[in-house]
Design a protein around this motif. Structure first.
Motif, mmCIF file in Angstrom:
data_model
loop_
_atom_site.group_PDB
_atom_site.id
_atom_site.type_symbol
_atom_site.label_atom_id
_atom_site.label_comp_id
_atom_site.label_asym_id
_atom_site.label_seq_id
_atom_site.Cartn_x
_atom_site.Cartn_y
_atom_site.Cartn_z
ATOM 1 N N LYS A 152 0.860 -1.173 0.000
ATOM 2 C CA LYS A 152 0.000 0.000 0.000
ATOM 3 C C LYS A 152 0.900 1.228 0.000
ATOM 4 C CE LYS A 152 -4.106 1.739 2.336
ATOM 5 N NZ LYS A 152 -4.815 1.969 1.092
ATOM 6 N N THR A 153 0.507 2.252 -0.799
ATOM 7 C CA THR A 153 1.328 3.460 -0.867
ATOM 8 C C THR A 153 0.492 4.670 -1.270
ATOM 9 O OG1 THR A 153 3.348 4.437 -1.782
ATOM 10 C CG2 THR A 153 1.998 3.135 -3.290
ATOM 11 N N THR A 154 1.007 5.834 -0.894
ATOM 12 C CA THR A 154 0.445 7.101 -1.375
ATOM 13 C C THR A 154 1.482 7.835 -2.231
ATOM 14 O OG1 THR A 154 1.145 8.229 0.653
ATOM 15 C CG2 THR A 154 -1.122 7.381 0.586
ATOM 16 N N ASP A 155 2.590 7.176 -2.528
ATOM 17 C CA ASP A 155 3.650 7.735 -3.360
ATOM 18 C C ASP A 155 3.218 7.669 -4.827
ATOM 19 O OD1 ASP A 155 5.940 8.350 -4.797
ATOM 20 O OD2 ASP A 155 7.185 6.800 -3.867
ATOM 21 N N PRO A 156 3.126 8.790 -5.546
ATOM 22 C CA PRO A 156 2.728 8.756 -6.948
ATOM 23 C C PRO A 156 3.662 7.918 -7.832
ATOM 24 C CG PRO A 156 2.714 11.006 -6.139
ATOM 25 C CD PRO A 156 3.336 10.161 -5.069
ATOM 26 N N ASP A 157 4.899 7.721 -7.398
ATOM 27 C CA ASP A 157 5.837 6.898 -8.175
ATOM 28 C C ASP A 157 5.635 5.400 -7.921
ATOM 29 O OD1 ASP A 157 7.039 9.154 -9.286
ATOM 30 O OD2 ASP A 157 8.430 9.338 -7.603
ATOM 31 N N ILE A 158 4.864 5.053 -6.911
ATOM 32 C CA ILE A 158 4.546 3.692 -6.441
ATOM 33 C C ILE A 158 5.764 3.057 -5.773
ATOM 34 C CG2 ILE A 158 3.523 1.431 -6.945
ATOM 35 C CD1 ILE A 158 1.665 3.985 -7.387
ATOM 36 N N ASN A 159 6.849 2.792 -6.511
ATOM 37 C CA ASN A 159 8.107 2.281 -5.947
ATOM 38 C C ASN A 159 7.959 1.010 -5.111
ATOM 39 O OD1 ASN A 159 9.953 4.139 -7.066
ATOM 40 N ND2 ASN A 159 9.300 5.686 -5.599
ATOM 41 N N TRP A 160 7.259 0.026 -5.639
ATOM 42 C CA TRP A 160 7.133 -1.261 -4.945
ATOM 43 C C TRP A 160 8.304 -2.144 -5.340
ATOM 44 C CZ3 TRP A 160 3.703 -5.867 -6.570
ATOM 45 C CH2 TRP A 160 3.696 -6.841 -5.569
ATOM 46 N N ASP A 161 9.006 -2.662 -4.339
ATOM 47 C CA ASP A 161 10.163 -3.524 -4.598
ATOM 48 C C ASP A 161 9.805 -5.008 -4.671
ATOM 49 O OD1 ASP A 161 9.653 -4.059 -1.931
ATOM 50 O OD2 ASP A 161 11.612 -3.370 -1.204
ATOM 51 N N GLY A 162 8.510 -5.329 -4.543
ATOM 52 C CA GLY A 162 8.068 -6.716 -4.647
ATOM 53 C C GLY A 162 7.988 -7.446 -3.322
ATOM 54 N N TYR A 163 8.283 -6.734 -2.239
ATOM 55 C CA TYR A 163 8.239 -7.381 -0.935
ATOM 56 C C TYR A 163 6.894 -7.137 -0.260
ATOM 57 C CZ TYR A 163 13.132 -8.516 -1.323
ATOM 58 O OH TYR A 163 14.315 -9.052 -1.737
ATOM 59 N N HIS A 164 6.424 -8.157 0.456
ATOM 60 C CA HIS A 164 5.151 -8.092 1.182
ATOM 61 C C HIS A 164 5.284 -7.101 2.320
ATOM 62 C CE1 HIS A 164 1.692 -9.315 3.563
ATOM 63 N NE2 HIS A 164 1.279 -10.065 2.553
#
Length: 172
Positions: A112-124
């Protein structure tokens, strides 16, 4: 016939007032507005000025923001240095407000994020482990600047994750 220049005006939204941007000689028939824009959306006005400094009525045109925020549908957080971070396409960086949730196939929130870039590294988000290869569902609520003011939009879709190193923790 005796136009010597043009005055260019801008306002970001319909209810705003025009602000003077620039004057250009009549030989310049193209103008690029790239100074500290908050959005591509806006209204432009142009007046012609003759050699006696008489100014014409304003010609007005509008430009609405294109839908320039999108999300990829595949990413590979496998540690090879290519496509390891899931990021949005936020052309111009105009989208500032995002609320995104990514779910696994059981409906559990993995990120879950509010960062417009998303930047998910694939970790739970809870276990700190790399998620398994598979298909994940997302809901992304965002606010886009438009000529009639901010517009809320919801994106829903799937992300195909090819991790190749399931259950790897961030510390490994």
């Amino acid at each position: 016939k005796d136009v010597v220049g043009y005055k260019i005006f801008y306002k970001p939204a319909r209810n705003d007032d025009f602000q003077f941007l620039d004057s250009v000689p009549s030989s310049d028939t193209n103008y690029i507005h790239n100074n500290n824009l908050e959005t591509l959306a806006g209204f432009y006005g142009v007046t012609a000025v003759d050699s006696f400094y008489n100014e014409s009525a304003m010609a007005i045109t509008s430009v609405d923001s294109c839908l320039m925020f999108s999300l990829p549908n595949v990413f590979t957080p496998d540690g090879d240095g290519v496509n390891d971070i899931y990021v949005s396409y936020n052309l111009g960086g105009f989208v500032k407000n995002v609320d995104m949730t990514i779910f696994n196939r059981y409906g559990q929130t993995v990120y879950k994020t509010t960062d417009p870039d998303i930047n998910w590294d694939g970790y739970h988000k809870d276990t700190g482990k790399l998620v398994a290869t598979g298909v994940y569902y997302y809901v992304c609520e965002l606010t886009e600047p438009r000529i009639n003011g901010p517009v809320n939009r919801v994106l829903r879709g799937f992300i195909h994750v090819f991790s190749g190193q399931e259950n790897k923790s961030r510390t490994e």
